[in-house]
Scaffold this active site. Structure first.
Site, short mmCIF file in Angstrom:
data_model
loop_
_atom_site.label_atom_id
_atom_site.label_comp_id
_atom_site.label_asym_id
_atom_site.label_seq_id
_atom_site.Cartn_x
_atom_site.Cartn_y
_atom_site.Cartn_z
N GLY A 217 0.92 -1.21 -0.07
CA GLY A 217 0.03 -0.01 0.26
C GLY A 217 0.87 1.26 0.21
N GLY A 218 0.14 2.24 -0.43
CA GLY A 218 0.89 3.73 -0.42
C GLY A 218 0.11 4.93 -0.20
N GLY A 219 0.60 5.98 -0.51
CA GLY A 219 -0.32 6.98 0.01
C GLY A 219 -1.53 6.93 -0.57
CG MET A 220 -2.36 8.82 -3.60
SD MET A 220 -1.90 9.39 -5.30
CE MET A 220 -0.31 8.38 -5.37
CB ALA A 221 -3.71 2.77 -4.11
CG ASP B 110 5.98 7.22 -6.54
OD1 ASP B 110 7.00 7.57 -6.29
OD2 ASP B 110 4.99 6.67 -6.19
CB VAL C 247 -1.25 -3.49 -3.54
CG1 VAL C 247 -1.09 -4.54 -4.67
CG2 VAL C 247 -1.13 -2.23 -4.31
#
Length: 725
Positions: free
Chosen positions: A18-22, A133, A24
Site C-alpha cells: 500500500g501507499g499514500g493513495m491506494a 514515482d 494493494v
C-alpha cells in the site's frame, strides 16, 4: 476487504502492500483461475470526481502498455465506492526489499535491473505516459529475475484539490527530481532523474539526499550536491558513475534526453573499453533567475558643458574623477549587501513555499478499542486518519466484530492521513481434533482431557482388530476435524485383539498343504515348527499332529504353529504281502468278493471289491507290529466267507501259514496255530487270535465245510489290481 469478492470474480486473499493513495491486495480471478493483484483507491479520494475521471483515463492508458518489463493491467472497475485496478501478480520481491537485504548489489546485477527499468520507461514515454514515482518500492523482481515496473499513471491522476487536501506533493521525496520538488510540470527527464537515484542506491546502499524532514530532503534536491558514488563504493566503474552523474543533474537539459539514450549507455557501460573512461565534467552555469552585476550607464555630457577654458575643464575633470572614485568606494559594499539581502529573501521564499506544500497537520489518535469495526473505521476517518490492515482473530473476552487492538495508542500524535491497523475479534474458531489412532486408550484420554474435554464425554468401545490390544483403532470425530472440546462427545474404538476362529484339522494333510492352510488362516509357522515322528497310521510326509491349536479348538490369528510330520513306519514294523484266496459260489458263475483287513495302521480297512467266476488269489499289503497282528476277512456276496490271521512273529520268521479254501487238506492251518483265549481287547484294540480262529470255525460250520479253490493261483496274482467295482 479480505474475503470480499469484487466484480463478481475477484476474491480478495490478503493485503500485500500500500501507499499514500491506494492499497494493494492479492486476489484470485475465479473466472480465469489465476492469482492477480488489485490496487484499491483509498477512501479519501472517492469523492473527487475529477480524480476519479483522470484515474480511469490514466489506468486505461497504463493498460495499453504491453511490455515484458511493465506490470500488465487487466481490468479497471468500480463497485459502490470502491475503485480498483486489476493487475498482473508477480511472485517475488520488490527492489526495496532486495536493497535492504543485499545492498550494495553487484555492478552487473544493478546495471541489468536499471537497463530493464529504462527499457520500460522508454516504452511508456513513447506512449505519452510519465511514471513520476520511480522508486525501489515500485520495481518488482520476479523469481525468474524479470524486472517489472508498476504504478504507471497513478500519480499523474492527482489533482490540485488532492494536493491541498493531503498537504503534500505526490511522490516519494527521496526520489524527487528538482523540478518535481518545485511543483512545476515534470516530464520524461524527471523519471530518468529518479532512475539515477535508484541506481545510486543499488550500488552504494544509501540514498544521495537524507534529511530530518521531507522539507530538508527536497531542499537538498534543489541546492546541494550529493556524494559521488565512487567515493562511497570504489568498486563502481567510472563509466557507471558517469551514468549516475548525468542522470542526476539538477538542470533537466544536462540529463539524458530520452530513456532510450540512457538505456544505450547502460547496455555499453560495462564493455572493457568503457570501464575506465574519463569522468564526465559539467559547466555550472548561473541560474537565469539569480542576481547579476549590471555595468553602470554613464550620463551624456552636452557640447556647451564641454566648452570653457582648458583649465576649467581640467579642474572639472579632477573633480569628476574624485567623485567617481568616491562612488566606486561605496559601490561594492552596497552591491554585496544588496545581493545578500536578495539571496536571503529568495531562500525565505523557497522555505515558505516548501513548508506550505509539505506541512501536514497533526492529529490525535482516538481510542477505538471496544467499538464495532464499522464505528472504529468511521471514528478514524472523521479524524482524517486511514484504516490500514484489519486482522480478524479470536480474542477471549471480545464479541465478534469488536476492535480489541489498534496499531497506534489513543492519544498519540500522528500526521493527518496516517494509517492505523486494527485487530477485530471473530467467533471462537473450532479446534482441530488431535490424531489418536495408535495411542493406548489411557494416553488418548489424557490428551483429550488436557485439551479441555471432560472425561465423562469420552466413550470407549472395543472391536476385534489386528492392532495390539488396548490401542485406539478409530475415533469420532476424525483426526483434524473441527470440534469443540467444551461440548462435543468423543468416541474411541479400542482393539481387543484379533478375532478367534475354529481351527481346522491339518491331520493327514501333506506338509505343503498344511503350511498353505496355516498361511491362509493368518497363522504363522514357528521358526522350528516342523517335527518328525514315525507312524503306523500315516505315510511319510503326512501331518500327524498340530500345536498349540488342536482341530476344532479356538485359534487366534498371528499365533505360531508347530506341525508333527510322519517320517514313515517305525523300524520294527514289518511289511507283509498276504495272498488271500477267494472262490465263487459256483464255478462259472459270478460272485462279488469284498476284502477287509486290519493291521498296525488300524482295523476295518477296506482293501476293495471284485467280481469273480473262478477261484482267484488277491495280494493284501499288511503292516505288522510287535503288538499288532494282522487279519484279512473275505466277504462273498455280502456274507463272511473266511477270515485269515497273520501273526507278527510268523511274518518275521517267515512261517505264516498258507491259507487254503474250505475242504482242503491244509485248511486247519488257518486257525490251528492260534492259541485260544486271545480275544480282541476292546480297550487296547489288540487282536485275540484265538477268538478269530473260533470265528473261522463257526463260519465253516455255517458253510457246511464247503469251499471252492485250493491254494493260491500265482499266475492270477498279476491281476490282483484288476476287476474292482
Amino acid at each position: 476487504m479480505i474475503g470480499h469478492e469484487l466484480g463478481g470474480r475477484y476474491q480478495i486473499i490478503e493485503r500485500i502492500g500500500g501507499g499514500g493513495m491506494a492499497l494493494v491486495y492479492k486476489a484470485h480471478d475465479i473466472l480465469l483461475n489465476r492469482n492477480i493483484a488489485i490496487k484499491v483507491l483509498r477512501q479519501q479520494f472517492v469523492n473527487d470526481e475529477e480524480f476519479i475521471r483522470r484515474f480511469r483515463r490514466e489506468a486505461q492508458s497504463a493498460a495499453s502498455l504491453s511490455h515484458p518489463n511493465v506490470v500488465s493491467v487487466y481490468d479497471v472497475g468500480q463497485e459502490d465506492d470502491i475503485h480498483y485496478i486489476v493487475m498482473e501478480y508477480v511472485e517475488g520481491q520488490n527492489l526495496n526489499e532486495i536493497i535492504k537485504e543485499r545492498a550494495p548489489l553487484q555492478v552487473d546485477e544493478a546495471i541489468r535491473i536499471a537497463s530493464q527499468i529504462a527499457d520500460a520507461l522508454d516504452h511508456a514515454h513513447h506512449n505519452q505516459i510519465i511514471h513520476r514515482d520511480i522508486k525501489p518500492h515500485n520495481i518488482l523482481i520476479g523469481r525468474n529475475g524479470r524486472v517489472k515496473v508498476t504504478d504507471f499513471g497513478i500519480a499523474r491522476a492527482v489533482t490540485s484539490t488532492t494536493i491541498t487536501q493531503t498537504g503534500s506533493v505526490v511522490g516519494s521525496v527521496h526520489y524527487f527530481s528538482p523540478e518535481h520538488a518545485k511543483g512545476v510540470a515534470t516530464g520524461e527527464k524527471s523519471d530518468l532523474y529518479s532512475l539515477g537515484i535508484v541506481l545510486y542506491q543499488m550500488l552504494t546502499g544509501r540514498l544521495p539526499f537524507l534529511g530530518e524532514s521531507p522539507i530538508s530532503v527536497a531542499l537538498k534536491h534543489l541546492q546541494e550536491h550529493f556524494e559521488e558514488p565512487r567515493s562511497v563504493n570504489p568498486m563502481i566503474p567510472q563509466s557507471v558513475e558517469n551514468i549516475i552523474l548525468k542522470s542526476m543533474r539538477k538542470n533537466p537539459g544536462e540529463r539524458y534526453q530520452s530513456a532510450k539514450e540512457m538505456l544505450h549507455d547502460l547496455e555499453t557501460c560495462l564493455l572493457p573499453e568503457r570501464r575506465m573512461e574519463s569522468k564526465l565534467s559539467f559547466i555550472d552555469e548561473e541560474d537565469e533567475d539569480s542576481t547579476r552585476i549590471v555595468p553602470a550607464i554613464k550620463p551624456q555630457v552636452s557640447s556647451s558643458a564641454r566648452g570653457g577654458s582648458k583649465l576649467s575643464r581640467d579642474a572639472q575633470g579632477d573633480s569628476e574623477r574624485e567623485e567617481a572614485a568616491s562612488k566606486r568606494i561605496w559601490f561594492k559594499p552596497v552591491l554585496w549587501v544588496s545581493l545578500t539581502v536578495l539571496l536571503l529573501l529568495a531562500m525565505a521564499g523557497v522555505v515558505w513555499y516548501v513548508n506550505k506544500t509539505f506541512t501536514v497537520p497533526d492529529v490525535t489518535v482516538p481510542n477505538v478499542i471496544n467499538l464495532s469495526e464499522e464505528d472504529a473505521v468511521r471514528t478514524l476517518q472523521d479524524k482524517g486518519l486511514e484504516v490500514g490492515d484489519v486482522k480478524r482473530e479470536y480474542k477471549e473476552g471480545f464479541d465478534e466484530g469488536i476492535v480489541y487492538e489498534q496499531s497506534r495508542p489513543d492519544g498519540a500524535q500522528v500526521k493527518e492521513g496516517a494509517v492505523i491497523d486494527l485487530k477485530v475479534s471473530i467467533i471462537k474458531p473450532p479446534e482441530k481434533m488431535p490424531p489418536l489412532i495408535g495411542y493406548t486408550y489411557d494416553d488418548a484420554v489424557a490428551q483429550l482431557v488436557e485439551a479441555g474435554v471432560d472425561e465423562d464425554r469420552i466413550t470407549k468401545s472395543e472391536e476385534f482388530s489386528e492392532m495390539e490390544v488396548g490401542k485406539v483403532i478409530a475415533q469420532d470425530p476424525d483426526a483434524k476435524a473441527d470440534y469443540d472440546p467444551s461440548t462435543d462427545s468423543i468416541v474411541l474404538k479400542v482393539s481387543k485383539g484379533v478375532k478367534e476362529f475354529n481351527m481346522p484339522s491339518l491331520i493327514d494333510k501333506t506338509q505343503e498343504e498344511a503350511e498353505a492352510t496355516i498361511k491362509e488362516l493368518g497363522l504363522k509357522l514357528a521358526k522350528d515348527g516342523i517335527k518328525t515322528e514315525p507312524s503306523f497310521e500315516y505315510e511319510a510326509g503326512k501331518v500327524i499332529g498340530q500345536w498349540p491349536f488342536a482341530p476344532n479348538s479356538l485359534a487366534t490369528p498371528g499365533t505360531e504353529m508347530v506341525l508333527t510330520v510322519s517320517s514313515g513306519y517305525p523300524p520294527e514294523a514289518i511289511k507283509y504281502t498276504f495272498e488271500v484266496p477267494a472262490a465263487p459260489v459256483e464255478e462259472g458263475k459270478n460272485s462279488k468278493i469284498r476284502i477287509v483287513y486290519g493291521d498296525a495302521r488300524g482295523d476295518n480297512k477296506e482293501w476293495g471289491t471284485k467280481t469273480i467266476n473262478t477261484t482267484q488269489t488277491f495280494a493284501v499289503e499288511l503292516v505288522l507290529a510287535p503288538n499288532k497282528n494282522g487279519a484279512v476277512s473275505v466277504i462273498r456276496d455280502g456274507e463272511l466267507f473266511d477270515t485269515y490271521l497273520v501273526s507278527y512273529i510268523d511274518a518275521k520268521q517267515g512261517t505264516v501259514p498258507v491259507p487254503q479254501l474250505p475242504g482242503s487238506s491244509v485248511e486247519e492251518n488257518s486257525y490251528n496255530d492260534w492259541e485260544e483265549g486271545e480275544m480282541e481287547n476292546p480297550d487296547t484294540g489288540w487282536i485275540d487270535n484265538g477268538a478269530v480262529a473260533q470265528a473261522v470255525k463257526d463260519n465253516k460250520s455255517k458253510n457246511n465245510g464247503k469251499g471252492n479253490g485250493k491254494g493260491k493261483d500265482k499266475d492270477k496274482d498279476k491281476d490282483k489290481d484288476k476287476g474292482y467295482k
